[in-house]
Design a protein around this motif. Structure first.
Motif, mmCIF file in Angstrom:
data_model
loop_
_atom_site.group_PDB
_atom_site.id
_atom_site.type_symbol
_atom_site.label_atom_id
_atom_site.label_comp_id
_atom_site.label_asym_id
_atom_site.label_seq_id
_atom_site.Cartn_x
_atom_site.Cartn_y
_atom_site.Cartn_z
ATOM 1 N N CYS A 108 0.848 -1.191 0.000
ATOM 2 C CA CYS A 108 0.000 0.000 0.000
ATOM 3 C C CYS A 108 0.879 1.235 0.000
ATOM 4 N N VAL A 109 0.582 2.176 -0.897
ATOM 5 C CA VAL A 109 1.369 3.410 -0.963
ATOM 6 C C VAL A 109 0.585 4.610 -0.438
ATOM 7 N N GLY A 110 -0.647 4.381 0.015
ATOM 8 C CA GLY A 110 -1.419 5.469 0.607
ATOM 9 C C GLY A 110 -2.015 6.443 -0.388
ATOM 10 N N CYS A 111 -2.282 5.986 -1.612
ATOM 11 C CA CYS A 111 -2.825 6.896 -2.631
ATOM 12 C C CYS A 111 -4.308 7.162 -2.439
ATOM 13 N N GLY A 112 -4.986 6.283 -1.711
ATOM 14 C CA GLY A 112 -6.400 6.499 -1.395
ATOM 15 C C GLY A 112 -7.396 6.085 -2.464
ATOM 16 N N ARG A 113 -6.914 5.581 -3.588
ATOM 17 C CA ARG A 113 -7.839 5.229 -4.679
ATOM 18 C C ARG A 113 -8.879 4.196 -4.244
ATOM 19 N N CYS A 114 -8.438 3.190 -3.480
ATOM 20 C CA CYS A 114 -9.379 2.120 -3.112
ATOM 21 C C CYS A 114 -10.511 2.664 -2.249
ATOM 22 N N ILE A 115 -10.245 3.750 -1.530
ATOM 23 C CA ILE A 115 -11.281 4.340 -0.678
ATOM 24 C C ILE A 115 -12.246 5.140 -1.552
ATOM 25 N N THR A 116 -11.683 5.993 -2.399
ATOM 26 C CA THR A 116 -12.505 6.857 -3.246
ATOM 27 C C THR A 116 -13.385 6.045 -4.196
ATOM 28 N N TRP A 117 -12.828 5.000 -4.788
ATOM 29 C CA TRP A 117 -13.541 4.290 -5.846
ATOM 30 C C TRP A 117 -14.299 3.071 -5.368
ATOM 31 N N CYS A 118 -14.317 2.865 -4.056
ATOM 32 C CA CYS A 118 -15.171 1.811 -3.501
ATOM 33 C C CYS A 118 -16.608 2.318 -3.551
ATOM 34 N N PRO A 119 -17.502 1.603 -4.219
ATOM 35 C CA PRO A 119 -18.874 2.118 -4.359
ATOM 36 C C PRO A 119 -19.591 2.274 -3.026
ATOM 37 N N VAL A 120 -19.124 1.565 -1.986
ATOM 38 C CA VAL A 120 -19.765 1.737 -0.688
ATOM 39 C C VAL A 120 -18.835 2.417 0.318
ATOM 40 N N GLY A 121 -17.731 2.935 -0.188
ATOM 41 C CA GLY A 121 -16.858 3.753 0.663
ATOM 42 C C GLY A 121 -16.118 2.998 1.754
ATOM 43 N N ILE A 122 -15.823 1.715 1.539
ATOM 44 C CA ILE A 122 -15.003 0.988 2.527
ATOM 45 C C ILE A 122 -13.608 1.604 2.532
ATOM 46 N N ASP A 123 -13.097 1.819 3.727
ATOM 47 C CA ASP A 123 -11.876 2.596 3.898
ATOM 48 C C ASP A 123 -10.815 1.727 4.568
ATOM 49 N N ILE A 124 -9.769 1.414 3.844
ATOM 50 C CA ILE A 124 -8.724 0.514 4.360
ATOM 51 C C ILE A 124 -8.113 1.056 5.659
ATOM 52 N N THR A 125 -8.040 2.385 5.779
ATOM 53 C CA THR A 125 -7.452 2.953 7.003
ATOM 54 C C THR A 125 -8.387 2.738 8.190
ATOM 55 N N VAL A 126 -9.688 2.807 7.924
ATOM 56 C CA VAL A 126 -10.669 2.593 9.000
ATOM 57 C C VAL A 126 -10.710 1.120 9.391
ATOM 58 N N GLU A 127 -10.680 0.242 8.381
ATOM 59 C CA GLU A 127 -10.748 -1.194 8.673
ATOM 60 C C GLU A 127 -9.516 -1.640 9.466
ATOM 61 N N ALA A 128 -8.340 -1.179 9.026
ATOM 62 C CA ALA A 128 -7.117 -1.547 9.755
ATOM 63 C C ALA A 128 -7.140 -0.941 11.156
ATOM 64 N N GLY A 129 -7.649 0.276 11.256
ATOM 65 C CA GLY A 129 -7.739 0.947 12.554
ATOM 66 C C GLY A 129 -8.687 0.216 13.497
ATOM 67 N N ALA A 130 -9.792 -0.276 12.949
ATOM 68 C CA ALA A 130 -10.774 -0.985 13.778
ATOM 69 C C ALA A 130 -10.178 -2.275 14.335
ATOM 70 N N ILE A 131 -9.389 -2.956 13.493
ATOM 71 C CA ILE A 131 -8.760 -4.197 13.964
ATOM 72 C C ILE A 131 -7.731 -3.875 15.045
ATOM 73 N N ARG A 132 -6.996 -2.806 14.832
ATOM 74 C CA ARG A 132 -5.999 -2.426 15.842
ATOM 75 C C ARG A 132 -6.675 -2.047 17.163
ATOM 76 N N ALA A 133 -7.797 -1.324 17.048
ATOM 77 C CA ALA A 133 -8.466 -0.833 18.256
ATOM 78 C C ALA A 133 -8.999 -1.970 19.113
ATOM 79 N N SER A 134 -9.322 -3.084 18.489
ATOM 80 C CA SER A 134 -9.859 -4.204 19.272
ATOM 81 C C SER A 134 -9.006 -5.444 19.047
ATOM 82 N N ASP A 135 -7.708 -5.241 19.021
ATOM 83 C CA ASP A 135 -6.758 -6.331 18.822
ATOM 84 C C ASP A 135 -6.677 -7.132 20.116
ATOM 85 N N SER A 136 -7.522 -8.156 20.210
ATOM 86 C CA SER A 136 -7.653 -8.877 21.477
ATOM 87 C C SER A 136 -6.397 -9.652 21.833
ATOM 88 N N MET A 137 -5.635 -10.011 20.813
ATOM 89 C CA MET A 137 -4.465 -10.849 21.078
ATOM 90 C C MET A 137 -3.168 -10.058 21.106
#
Lengths: 290, 396
Positions: B356-385
């Motif tokens: 990942c180079v952080g260009c943001g294309r996958c976020i902008t062009w996702c038709p439902v706006g899934i955001d890799i930074t949010v998804e990774a952040g959510a996993i980190r925030a509740s990283d149980s292990m």
């Protein structure tokens, strides 16, 4: 920070060989092995071919106009350039391949991938666990082991198939057993009442197979679930994880790490595999949908 | 067609910087054309800024910018006439270096045999990319690792890559979905270019600070009127880049991200994202590093002539993992997990860098706006292990 490629000012000398270009091989013999498996024996059209391979490696086999599939090499590595590929009829390409006749030409790219660590087995017991057509990529290793039988201690083949009729290379195995002190134990999923051998999964044979767990090298190839339970049994008997090797299988479109299809966790099965030492994939082995 | 300037100036060197006035940028583009390059760069088409052939700087999207957020992309007018006053659009340069559809070879049946004919060496264009962002330079370096730096080399990619002339553009503003600062890939182009521009617009002056990145870059400069850059010019460029860096639309914490994802293969967040992901494959197609392909075999009606084609593929399709008996990754959960884990974790093991180079294309062009930074952040925030002493820095 991703390191950048320096702009090269000078082009590399000579054209780059194209790894996607198949080489023509002519079929010498088609042999029906079992109900749904067959072996193609092929020779390169180019008589100057210097093809060589290591046990466990695979080729991409191309059928004119139909497509290409990865198939492990199942012949004796000492007999190159003659190659044998034992294939199960499962899809469009393998169906078309089964219809090929002696004298027809197919395309070959390879060999690709990692290989069985046969040399590392010197001075040790060798346990080979195969399920069904999983014996095909192990046969080149068996040729190597038989060729220098004295270098190894006990050699045990534990082989599981669906029925007695699904056994591959039966005559050859029996010859080896008689000639080279090869312990072979076979089990089948189901059999007629005339079958006097084992019935059950191959993993049940590990507990009582004759080998010294502290000095054993194990090579496994078969369905993923079979390999997973075999690994558990081997570890239970005390075989070290780093002495267990298994051959993985994934969809492949290129064989050279470009197409991405064969990714298995952090690995590419085509170039990091197909033969893996257990520790390198232990974390993902058995995980669903990896 | 402007007349090329006589070579009157002192030869320039790698690392030198100069100023080129806005009206003289045309000469740079034409100098590339006259040297046989097909110049491609940003231009307006179908309501987006895409990469296509440029015949002059008039084809650049002067006075336009873009507004980007999850699943949204809109062009807007700028108050000025900046030529590069926007972030990246849906295209990336990979479509030129590794075309979406390529014929690999042809074969002819002859009796029982066959002849394989290599794809005829095409009159391949020698490309000059005009306006490459820092994140995109990183993306190219990542694809180089796939096609050039492994055991096997893709000859077509190699040829196009070696011929390539790169005019980079440092980003004067961050897009709404940009996070190159998190990935250490931008906003300043630091290497891998022939020339790098920074657009300077101040007090009625419109010019470019030009940094020479290669001998080839230095050699073309005499064809363009330029003057040595002043400290003030350089400081202005630094200020612009510093401002861009601090206005990233997104951020991603990469600390220990490989192990974070490796130990969270079964995190409930994957079930959550699967409720939203349409597995449409847009993210993989717009991603500048995604490289997966498939092949198609075709024959003509006579059956005597066969061809093999390679085209872009996506790990989001069910077919992608098909092996005899069925697909490995049937659920959309596993396919999203495969993609994101590949980008941010397994890529590091495979190629030594993040995918990942952080260009943001996958976020902008996702038709439902899934955001890799949010998804990774959510996993980190509740990283149980969470490993107690996990301070290992394995991100690139």
């Amino acid at each position: 920070m991703a390191p950048m490629l320096e702009q090269t000012e000078v082009a590399a000398p000579g054209p780059v060989p194209d790894p996607m270009l198949p080489m023509p091989y002519r079929i010498q013999r088609v042999r029906q092995e079992t109900d749904d498996t067959f072996t193609l024996e092929i020779l390169p059209e180019d008589s100057s071919s210097r093809f060589s391979f290591a046990p466990g490696q695979f080729n991409m086999l191309y059928v004119f106009g139909v497509g290409e599939v990865p198939i492990s090499i199942s012949s004796n590595p000492a007999n190159v350039p003659l190659l044998k590929h034992t294939t199960r009829v499962v899809g469009t390409v393998t169906k078309a391949m089964r219809k090929l006749k002696r004298g027809e030409v197919m395309g070959i790219r390879g060999p690709f991938g990692s290989h069985w660590p046969v040399e590392d087995a010197t001075g040790r017991d060798v346990v080979i666990v195969a399920g069904g057509i999983g014996l095909a990529p192990l046969r080149p290793a068996l040729y190597r082991l038989m060729a220098e039988r004295e270098k190894f201690r006990r050699i045990v083949l534990l082989y599981g198939t669906r029925t007695p009729d699904d056994m591959l290379y039966r005559r050859e195995l029996e010859q080896w057993r008689g000639k080279f002190d090869l312990e072979i134990q076979v089990t089948v999923d189901r059999a007629a009442s005339t079958w006097r051998g084992n019935v059950g999964v191959v993993t049940t044979m590990i507990g009582r197979a004759p080998f010294d767990p502290s000095n054993t090298l194990a090579m496994l190839c078969g369905p993923e679930i079979m390999m997973r339970f075999t690994v558990m049994e081997l570890l239970k008997r005390g075989v070290a994880a780093e002495c267990i090797y298994l051959s993985a299988e994934r969809n492949m479109k290129c064989g050279i790490g470009f197409c991405g299809h064969c990714q298995y966790g952090p690995t590419f099965v085509c170039k990091d595999g197909p033969v893996f030492a257990l520790p390198s994939i232990a974390a993902i082995l058995g995980k669903a949908e990896i | 067609m402007p007349i090329l300037q006589a070579e009157t100036t002192e030869p320039s060197h790698v690392g030198d910087s100069f100023v080129v006035e806005r009206e003289h940028l045309e000469q740079l583009l034409q100098a590339l054309v006259s040297r046989g390059y097909e110049v491609v760069g940003p231009t307006l088409r179908d309501g987006a800024i895409v990469y296509d052939r440029l015949t002059s700087t008039a084809d650049l999207p002067a006075g336009w910018t873009d507004e980007q957020s999850g699943g949204a992309y809109r062009l807007q007018r700028r108050p000025d006439q900046a030529l590069f006053g926007y972030a990246v659009g849906p295209h990336s340069w990979k479509k030129f270096l590794f075309p979406p559809v390529q014929r690999l070879w042809q074969a002819a049946r002859n009796g029982k045999g066959m002849r394989i004919l290599p794809a005829e060496a095409p009159a391949r264009p020698k490309y000059a990319f005009f306006g490459v962002r820092a994140c995109e330079l990183s993306a190219m370096a990542i694809q180089d690792k796939v096609y050039l730096e492994g055991q096997f080399v893709d000859p077509g990619y190699k040829a196009r890559r070696e011929d390539l002339f790169i005019v980079a553009i440092n980003c004067g503003q961050a897009g709404g979905t940009c996070f190159c600062a998190s990935m250490n890939t931008g906003p300043k182009a630091t290497s891998g270019f022939d020339l790098a521009l920074t657009e300077l617009l101040q007090d009625g002056r419109h010019c470019f600070l030009v940094e020479v990145g290669s001998v080839r870059g230095a050699e073309i400069l005499p064809a363009v009127p330029h003057e040595p850059a002043s400290d003030a010019d350089r400081q202005q460029a630094e200020r612009i880049l510093d401002d861009t860096k601090h206005h990233m639309g997104r951020r991603l914490d990469t600390l220990g991200i490989k192990d974070l994802l490796y130990r969270n293969y079964e995190h409930p967040r994957w079930d959550d994202v699967t409720q939203r992901c349409l597995t449409c494959a847009n993210c993989t197609i717009v991603c500048p590093t995604c490289f997966c392909t498939t092949v198609e075999d075709v024959t003509d009606l006579s059956g005597e002539h066969a061809e093999r084609w390679r085209r872009w593929d996506s790990c989001f399709t069910v077919d992608f993992s098909y092996i005899h008996g069925g697909s490995v990754r049937t659920s959309s959960r596993s396919r999203y997990r495969q993609w994101m884990t590949h980008k941010l974790a397994t890529w590091i093991d495979q190629f030594g860098v993040s995918g990942c180079v952080g260009c943001g294309r996958c976020i902008t062009w996702c038709p439902v706006g899934i955001d890799i930074t949010v998804e990774a952040g959510a996993i980190r925030a509740s990283d149980s292990m969470k490993a107690p002493a996990d301070q290992s820095e394995d991100s690139p």
